[in-house]
Each structure stands twice: as structure tokens, then as C-alpha cells.
Write an enzyme that holds these catalytic residues in place. Structure first.
Site, PDB file in Angstrom:
ATOM      1  N   HIS A 292       0.570  -1.110   0.072  1.00  0.00           N
ATOM      2  CA  HIS A 292       0.024  -0.203   0.284  1.00  0.00           C
ATOM      3  C   HIS A 292       0.915   1.475   0.146  1.00  0.00           C
ATOM      4  CE1 HIS A 292      -2.956  -2.791   1.215  1.00  0.00           C
ATOM      5  NE2 HIS A 292      -3.910  -1.931  -0.140  1.00  0.00           N
ATOM      6  N   CYS A 604      -9.273  -3.896 -10.827  1.00  0.00           N
ATOM      7  CA  CYS A 604      -8.321  -2.789  -9.706  1.00  0.00           C
ATOM      8  C   CYS A 604      -7.276  -3.341  -9.046  1.00  0.00           C
ATOM      9  CB  CYS A 604      -9.581  -3.220  -9.045  1.00  0.00           C
ATOM     10  SG  CYS A 604      -9.978  -3.615  -7.721  1.00  0.00           S
TER      11      CYS A 604
HETATM   12  C1  PEP Z   1      -5.894  -6.214  -4.449  1.00  0.00           C
HETATM   13  O1  PEP Z   1      -5.812  -7.071  -3.862  1.00  0.00           O
HETATM   14  O2  PEP Z   1      -5.334  -6.528  -6.345  1.00  0.00           O
HETATM   15  C2  PEP Z   1      -6.073  -4.540  -4.599  1.00  0.00           C
HETATM   16  C3  PEP Z   1      -7.098  -4.319  -5.903  1.00  0.00           C
HETATM   17  O3  PEP Z   1      -6.583  -4.182  -3.441  1.00  0.00           O
HETATM   18  P1  PEP Z   1      -5.688  -4.146  -2.120  1.00  0.00           P
HETATM   19  O4  PEP Z   1      -4.075  -3.385  -3.437  1.00  0.00           O
HETATM   20  O5  PEP Z   1      -6.054  -3.105  -0.939  1.00  0.00           O
HETATM   21  O6  PEP Z   1      -5.656  -5.415  -1.657  1.00  0.00           O
END
Ligand code: PEP
Ligand code: MG
Length: 691
Positions: A292, A604
Site C-alpha cells: 500500500h 482493479c
Molecule cells: C488487490 O488485491 O488487487 C486490490 C485491488 O486490493 P488491495 O491492493 O487493497 O488488497
């Protein structure tokens, strides 16, 4: 009344220890004693350490002292002695000569483009932040008592520390604790905190932090470098109070304009509370491309290097630092030569950026053969919101709501959540926004977990958390449903394992909807989608598809869980292979399941924001992508130049490969022969060839 002018002669200026001496002298007399800068400004009470410190008087500053009262003459004489003595320090303490420290270089993984030159701001794991809660009127007195009790405790602790220091290090060193003690007794500081509690109905931790931050900000604007660095005295005291109030809590740091955030790891709970307006770059010990920290840095458009191992331990707040993401370089105490080189590099890049064509383009995106691709935005923190319309996103494909959970251990109220979701709905406009239920756990652990888990990525993560902590999930669902009356919102369930998770969550959402209905509260209707990001969900995607309104493909976790590779560990970064054939097959299977069920599937994960990967996604059947807003223009440019039938042919070949290396070689070869003008070699995945 007597008046006299003194010059600050102590080499370090009127810093904390010297100010403590001034206050000690001033408080011995009955007369009032005030100080003011000779060139003008407000006069301050010489009996308040905070006020004396705020004079920011460096060596050579002339101060006018005014005494008034029965012993005014004596008081001003004593004060004069202290000033002419250089606060008893001139012969003992010399201003520390700037230490020439050798340049040290570190290598990590550059995850967000750019070069930054600034000063280190260490953030201790970034997790211990102060929360804000709103008190009822009846609770204010109790909170004031709690604050005063903490104050007494902090004073007792500090007195003990002071005595130990005087014994072990000598009186002169103990003066710094004297200064801290005086701060804890300072009427102004304490008065401000109490006022904030009473007037703002704030909890004591918050009030201490707000007042402390305010003082630190004032202090950080002091011209004199040495004095400015003494803002740590105020912060020390603030922290001591916070510890006394609530265990190990730390205050939020107000970032200076050239702050480079250095941390072991930045958790969403920390990131969400940060003031990013001034942050120049991020450098962390752990992390990978999809962690993140990386996602946020790219969202904010600031350079970031992660995976620096034990860099945090070596850096000190205030150290000069260069972050260059291209080679994953971080340089501490750069030599004048290095600095010069980077300064000119930064200048060159700024000029070349300013002549780049504008990035904003509107209208639907179509591939050369006319296939329409929808581009939505992923957002986490308000600093990114501006990018949604700027880069022409068609709605918000993923709002990572767990970034609201910043208040160390305290859940955001339903009403506060409502306000946040209503803002998201407004931001997204007619295209709508998809709010993900809190995806806590794993990398997002924050303070919500009662106790640390042995294996957080496989623990109480995603929807599991909400299904277990029903009240938290219900409050969130209610807030989203209420906000859905302000604009178009949908809900996506994080990390579902199978239809069972979906059914349980749906039942809860429907119950809350009918409860709102019965209560006659304004609300809207929402679609319910599932994040497909673990292998069990991929393998049962056809069954999940008939129970939801849409899919979201979370490729970050899909790679992590399919390949059993921790996405935030730099140790196994080499095994995090987005183009692994198993990952591509999983995506293909999921997109097919969605198509057969007639529901949309939005990709996403970070994969969607990398142009070459986005082409493969289109080749696998994706027509709906959601990404960091700043990535939209480059993905858009790439997709607009390709024929989706070619992409499909290449993707089909990739599905037949046995290893990620094979896929990457194939992609390089095919992309080069078809689209060399769009994809120069360096933009294509680099095979590791067995490492
Ligand atoms: C993913 O896991 O690809 C996602 C979009 O969510 P995060 O990165 O917040 O886990
Ligand atoms: Mg995920």
C-alpha cells in the site's frame, strides 16, 4: 517599572535549557517580568517557558526586559546577570559544529517514479496515532480530570528522570529536563489543552496533539537552525503526555516542506492520518510493488523506494537524503558533488515534464479496432481525489475504505463514515463509486486486531473480519446505504472465499436496508460485488457470479495468494510474478465466469495501471479497468494504439506458457514486433531467467 535591554550571548541562543534558567530566575521574584524583542513584537511572560521559547532568540538577539513590582530592581539585575553570563553556558557548551558525515548509499526497489531531495522524517512504524473522539457535554469534566491526572503522572516521571540525569550526567544536562518540566507546568500550554477539550468536546489525547502540533509548527518556522531543531523538546513533552494518557501513543507529525518519510512500513492507518501536502518522498524498509505504501505514493505522484531493509534504523530525522526511484537508490548525507548532480537532474526533469503534452483527455477510450474500454479510478486518501476528474476517470472503481480507519483503535462513527462516503459519491458523479467494505487484516492490520496473528495474510482478513465483527460491518453498511441517497454507490466485499461469504454478507446488507426503510431514514439501493482475489474464489467464480452484481479482480492479492508470495516482503519480491501463467489463467477464468453470468468485471489491482499488463488484460477479455488516477493517461495512450484482436492472440499464447519467464519473453518479442512505437523495450517486463 524598570526596563533594560539584554543581548543573548549564549552561543546556542535562548534554547530550552537557557529558557529554563530564565524562567527559574523570573519565578523567584514577586514582580512581573516580561521580555520582548527589541525590534518589536509581543512581549511575553518570562515566567512561562513556552513563551520564552517562542521568542526564538538566537545568539545576538536583543531583548527588552520589563519588570514591575516590589522587587523589580533585583529581578532585572538577576536576569541581567544570567544574560551576561551567556546562561552559564558560553564556556561549557559550544554550538555543535556541523558534523561532516560520509555519504551512505542504499539499494531498494523504486516503486513510484521520481527524484526527491529533502530531510528525513522518521515515522516509527507509523501505527501509533492519536484518535479523535467527540465527547458528550457530560463527559468533559471527567476528561479534564483524566488530563490533569496524566499531567501529574508525567511530571512525576519526568522529575525522576531529571534527578537521575543530574546524578549521572551532571546538572547542566539535567537542565533540559527542567525545561520539559516547566513545559508541563506552563499555564499557556495546559490552558490551551484544557480549552480545546472543553470547547471542541475533544478527547485529551487529541487536544494534546492539536496544541502540541500547533506549537511545533510555530517552532519549526524559527529562522535559526539550531533552535528550530529544538522543536523536539516540545514534541518530547507532548509524547510524554500522550504516553501518560493512553499507553504508547505517538503524536502526528506535522510535515515540513521537504520531508522524506522514512519508516519501517507504512500501514494504511498511518498513511490516512498523514499530512501529505508537503511530503517529498517515501522510503521504507519493507514493501513491494503492490504494497500500500507503493500504491499511495504512485497515487500522490511522489517518489518512493521500498525494501531498504534496515535503513530506518540508520536514518535520523533531519538528515539530508536523496531518493531516486529509477535505480531504487537512497542516499544519506549526500556529498556536495552528489547533491549538485541530483539538483541538476531534478532541474532537467522538471523542464522536460513541463513540455510534455497535457495528460487530460476526454471521451471514451477505444482500441484501434473500436473496442471500448472503461477506465475508473482507485482512491484511498483525499489527497488523491483531485486526480479523478483531472485524469478523466469514469467513476471510482475502488474506494479502499479501510483508509478511514486511522484513529488507533477507535472505529469511525457511522455518521463520520456517512460523510466520507457521501463525499466519494459526489466525487464520482453519475458514473458512481464502488466502496469496498473495510479490508482490514493482513497488510492492513492497523489497530483493529485484538492481538497479533501468527499469519495475518491468512487470518481474519477482508470480509471475514466484518462477518465476525458484525456491529462494525453493519454500521459501515448503514453509512454506505445512507450515502447512496446522495449519489450512485455500490458495495464490494473484500477477499471472499466462496458463495457462503457472499450470502452471509448480502443477508446483512439486506437486513440493514430494510431496517433503514422501517426507520424511515433516507437511503439508496446498492449493487453488491465480490473481490475475486483468492484461488478458491477463482475456482468457484461461476457460482459466485450468479450471486453478485459485479466482480472486482484484485490482482495484487491474486498474485500473492496464487503464488503464495507475501506481497509486502522484499525478500520474496523476485517470486512475485504478475505474469505467471497461473495468474493469467485465473484472470481468464474469472473474466469468463463474469461474461457468462452477464455481470461486469472490473480489474482493479495494480496490474491494470501498468500499460503492458493492461494490454494483456484486454487480451484476456477485460474491458473495465480501475487504477491510480495518475496512471490513466499512460494506460489510455497505450490501449488506444493497439488492436484488441492482436492482444487476444498474444494473451492466448501466454496462457499456454509454463513459466513467467516464458510469458515475459513472449510478451517482449510480440509487443516489439507489433507495437515497438508504443512499447520501448525498457517498458516491457524483464524476464529473470531463473534468477
Ligand atoms: C488487490 O488485491 O488487487 C486490490 C485491488 O486490493 P488491495 O491492493 O487493497 O488488497
Ligand atoms: Mg486485495
Amino acid at each position: 517599572m524598570v526596563e533594560r535591554t539584554f543581548t543573548v550571548t549564549g552561543q546556542l541562543g535562548l534554547h530550552a535549557r537557557a529558557a529554563a534558567k530564565v524562567v527559574r530566575v523570573a519565578t523567584c521574584f514577586e514582580s512581573s517580568l516580561r521580555l520582548e524583542r527589541k525590534e518589536g513584537g509581543r512581549s511575553v511572560d518570562a515566567k512561562s517557558i513556552l513563551s520564552v521559547l517562542m521568542l526564538a532568540a538566537s545568539c545576538g538577539t536583543e531583548l527588552r526586559a520589563i519588570a514591575e513590582g516590589p522587587d523589580e530592581e533585583k529581578a532585572i539585575d538577576e536576569l541581567g546577570r544570567l544574560f551576561s553570563d551567556g546562561f552559564g553556558e558560553s564556556s561549557v557548551v559550544a554550538r555543535p559544529a556541523p558534523i561532516e558525515r560520509p555519504e551512505v548509499r542504499w539499494k531498494g526497489l523504486g516503486v513510484s517514479e521520481g527524484i526527491a531531495i529533502g530531510r528525513v522524517l522518521r515515522m516509527h512504524n507509523g501505527t501509533k496515532y492519536v484518535y479523535r473522539s467527540r465527547l458528550e457535554a457530560a463527559e468533559i469534566d471527567r476528561e479534564l480530570r483524566r488530563f490533569r491526572a496524566a499531567l501529574r503522572l508525567a511530571r512525576r516521571q519526568l522529575t525522576a528522570v531529571r534527578e537521575r540525569a543530574a546524578k549521572d550526567l551532571g546538572q547542566d544536562h539535567a537542565y533540559v529536563f527542567d525545561a520539559h518540566l516547566l513545559l508541563l507546568e506552563d499555564e499557556k500550554l495546559l490552558g490551551d489543552v484544557e480549552k480545546h477539550i472543553s470547547q471542541e468536546h475533544a478527547n485529551a489525547e487529541w487536544a494534546v496533539r492539536v496544541v502540541g502540533d500547533h506549537l511545533i509548527t510555530i517552532y519549526s518556522e524559527i529562522e535559526d537552525n539550531y533552535l528550530r531543531e529544538r522543536e523536539s523538546d516540545i514534541e518530547d513533552v507532548v509524547q510524554r503526555l500522550l504516553v501518560a494518557l493512553s499507553g504508547e501513543r505517538r503524536p502526528r507529525r506535522k510535515l515540513s516542506r521537504d520531508a522524506v518519510i522514512v519508516s519501517q512500513d507504512l500501514l494504511p492507518s498511518a498513511v490516512a492520518e498523514m499530512d501529505f501536502d508537503h511530503a517529498r518522498a517515501i522510503a521504507t524498509d519493507t514493501g513491494g510493488w503492490t504494497s500500500h505504501t507503493a500504491i499511495i505514493a504512485r497515487g500522490l505522484g511522489i517518489p518512493a523506494v521500498v525494501g531498504l531493509r534496515d535503513f530506518f534504523r540508520r536514518a535520523r530525522t533531519g538528515d539530508q537524503i536523496i531518493v531516486d526511484s529509477l535505480g531504487g537508490d537512497v542516499i544519506l548525507h549526500p556529498s556536495p558533488k552528489t547533491l549538485e548532480r541530483y539538483l541538476s537532474e531534478v532541474g532537467k526533469r522538471a523542464t522536460s515534464r513541463s513540455v510534455e503534452t497535457p495528460l487530460e483527455e476526454d471521451g471514451p477510450l477505444r482500441t484501434v479496432d473500436g473496442l471500448e474500454i472503461r477506465m475508473r479510478a482507485n482512491v484511498e486518501v483525499p489527497a488523491e481525489f483531485g486526480g479523478v476528474s483531472k485524469y478523466g476517470a469514469r467513476g471510482i472503481g475502488l474506494y479502499r475504505s479501510e483508509f478511514l480507519l486511522s484513529r488507533g483503535g477507535v472505529m469511525v462513527s457511522e455518521d463520520d463514515q456517512y460523510a466520507a462516503y457521501a463525499e466519494i459519491a459526489k466525487l464520482a458523479g453519475d458514473d458512481g463509486a464502488i466502496v469496498r467494505l473495510f479490508d482490514v487484516g493482513g497488510e492492513n492490520a492497523g489497530d483493529l486486531m485484538a492481538e497479533p496473528e501468527r499469519n495475518p495474510a491468512l487470518g481474519l482478513r477482508g470480509i471475514r473480519f466484518g462477518l465476525l465483527h458484525k456491529e462494525i460491518m453493519r454500521a459501515q453498511v448503514r453509512a454506505i446505504l445512507r450515502a447512496a441517497s446522495e449519489g450512485r454507490l455500490d458495495i464490494v466485499l473484500p477477499m471472499v472465499a466462496d458463495v457462503g461469504d457472499v450470502r452471509s454478507a448480502r443477508a446483512m446488507i439486506e437486513e440493514e436496508e430494510s431496517r433503514l426503510e422501517k426507520q424511515g431514514l433516507r437511503h439508496g439501493h446498492v449493487g453488491i460485488g465480490a473481490m475475486i482475489e483468492v484461488p478458491s474464489a477463482v475456482l468457484t467464480a461461476d457460482r459466485i457470479a450468479s450471486n453478485v452484481d459485479f466482480f472486482e479482480l484484485g490482482t495484487n492479492d491474486l498474485v500473492q495468494y496464487t503464488l503464495a508470495v507475501d506481497r509486502s516482503s522484499d525478500h520474496v519480491a523476485a517470486w512475485f510474478r504478475t505474469l505467471h501463467p497461473s495468474v493469467l489463467s485465473s484472470i481468464y477464468q474469472t473474466l469468463n465466469a463474469a461474461r457468462q453470468a452477464g455481470i461486469p468485471a472490473i480489474v482493479c489491482g495494480e496490474m491494470a495501471s501498468t500499460p503492458a499488463y493492461a494490454v494483456l488484460l484486454v487480451g484476456l477479455g477485460a474491458v473495465d479497468l480501475s487504477m491510480t488516477p495518475a496512471s490513466i493517461p499512460k494506460v489510455r495512450r497505450s490501449l488506444a494504439g493497439i488492436d484488441s484482436r492482436d492482444a487476444k492472440a498474444i494473451a492466448t499464447e501466454c496462457l499456454e506458457c509454463a513459466t513467467p519467464d516464458e510469458v515475459e519473453h513472449l510478451v517482449r518479442e510480440r509487443f516489439q514486433s507489433r507495437w515497438a512505437h508504443i512499447f520501448p523495450l525498457e517498458s516491457l517486463p524483464q524476464p529473470r531467467d531463473g534468477m
